[in-house]
Design a protein around this motif. Structure first.
Motif, PDB file in Angstrom:
ATOM      1  N   GLU A   1      -3.908   3.718  -2.095  1.00 40.18           N
ATOM      2  CA  GLU A   1      -2.971   2.780  -3.300  1.00 40.18           C
ATOM      3  C   GLU A   1      -2.087   1.744  -3.213  1.00 40.18           C
ATOM      4  O   GLU A   1      -1.444   2.082  -1.920  1.00 40.18           O
ATOM      5  CB  GLU A   1      -2.780   3.596  -4.345  1.00 40.18           C
TER       6      GLU A   1
ATOM      7  N   THR B   1      -6.917   1.675  -6.911  1.00 40.34           N
ATOM      8  CA  THR B   1      -7.086   3.285  -5.950  1.00 40.34           C
ATOM      9  C   THR B   1      -7.218   2.813  -4.700  1.00 40.34           C
ATOM     10  O   THR B   1      -7.427   1.467  -4.592  1.00 40.34           O
ATOM     11  CB  THR B   1      -8.571   4.106  -6.420  1.00 40.34           C
ATOM     12  N   ALA B   2      -7.790   3.543  -3.898  1.00 45.86           N
ATOM     13  CA  ALA B   2      -7.989   3.288  -2.471  1.00 45.86           C
ATOM     14  C   ALA B   2      -9.264   3.331  -2.329  1.00 45.86           C
ATOM     15  O   ALA B   2      -9.231   1.882  -1.140  1.00 45.86           O
ATOM     16  CB  ALA B   2      -7.605   4.820  -1.600  1.00 45.86           C
TER      17      ALA B   2
ATOM     18  N   ARG C   1       0.713  -1.137  -0.168  1.00 48.52           N
ATOM     19  CA  ARG C   1      -0.127  -0.233  -0.074  1.00 48.52           C
ATOM     20  C   ARG C   1       0.673   1.206  -0.006  1.00 48.52           C
ATOM     21  O   ARG C   1       1.698   1.319   0.438  1.00 48.52           O
ATOM     22  CB  ARG C   1      -1.074  -0.379   1.117  1.00 48.52           C
TER      23      ARG C   1
ATOM     24  N   ARG D   1      -2.582  -1.451 -10.412  1.00 49.35           N
ATOM     25  CA  ARG D   1      -2.724  -0.478  -9.654  1.00 49.35           C
ATOM     26  C   ARG D   1      -3.867  -0.369  -9.437  1.00 49.35           C
ATOM     27  O   ARG D   1      -5.074  -0.859 -10.240  1.00 49.35           O
ATOM     28  CB  ARG D   1      -2.008   0.943 -10.039  1.00 49.35           C
TER      29      ARG D   1
END
Length: 214
Positions: A43, A65-66, A38, A63
């Motif tokens: 992310e 997103t949060a 993280r 990858r």
């Protein structure tokens, strides 16, 4: 908040190094296992589907997103939800390692293990790096019930063992998650080597004393 390019580059390179180390020592094989880490903005970087941990390309890591949306890199592993379960329930986690490591999987198949704590406290480092290890019942790959089961145990445990599948281990950093996974595998190996013999695990008092040293 956005992660700096240098932070992301370092983390991508670290995932590749850890993956190669794990693969080269036969802790996973083929395209099994996955690693995530993280970034400071929440992310996630994760090894993609059908990728060997021994031959990762830093630029092609998935990858997210949060919020868990895939936005870049190769198609993510179908086991991405296992990683997200750990991060959701363990806000201090900075990385997650999931392997199909031989000895840990072997222990997960045994019929007589304690589902609340699969392995005995054989060594101090196992206690400090893993602690107690609950067994998650078997679910077929991709079953949403597995996500719920892992999330429930992750509220109180940094590592879980999936029945007939393998360990999922979190850590504050990628190095910590790696070391805890390796300690789990070595303890599983010891457990199997000692099968049928009288053992002398750490006492409850010794285990309790180690909790302050984690």
């Amino acid at each position: 908040m956005t992660a700096t390019i240098s932070e992301e580059t370092r983390l991508r390179d670290a995932i590749v190094r850890v993956g190669a180390s794990i693969f080269d020592r036969a802790l996973t094989f083929g395209s099994t296992g996955n690693i995530s880490a993280r970034l400071s903005n929440g992310e996630l970087l994760m090894t993609p589907t059908n990728a060997s941990l021994g031959d990762l390309d830093a630029a092609r890591l998935s990858r997210f997103t949060a919020e868990g949306v895939h936005v870049d890199g190769d198609k993510p592993t179908k086991e991405a939800f296992l990683h997200r379960c750990m991060y959701c329930e363990r806000p201090g986690a900075g990385a997650v390692v999931h392997l199909h490591s031989t000895y840990s999987v072997a222990v997960s198949i045994l019929a007589d293990v304690d589902p609340d704590d699969v392995l005995p406290p054989l060594t101090a480092y196992y206690v400090m790096r893993v602690g107690t290890l609950p067994l998650i019942p078997y679910y077929p790959p991709g079953d949403e019930s597995l996500a719920r089961a892992v999330g429930e145990k992750a509220k109180h445990h940094g590592a879980v063992l999936l029945a007939n599948h393998g360990p999922v281990v979190s850590g504050a950093t990628l190095a910590e998650a790696q070391y805890a996974t390796e300690e789990l595998e070595e303890t599983a190996k010891l457990h199997l080597l000692l099968d049928g013999r009288a053992i002398r695990p750490l006492t409850p008092a010794q285990v309790e004393a180690l909790k302050t040293k984690r």
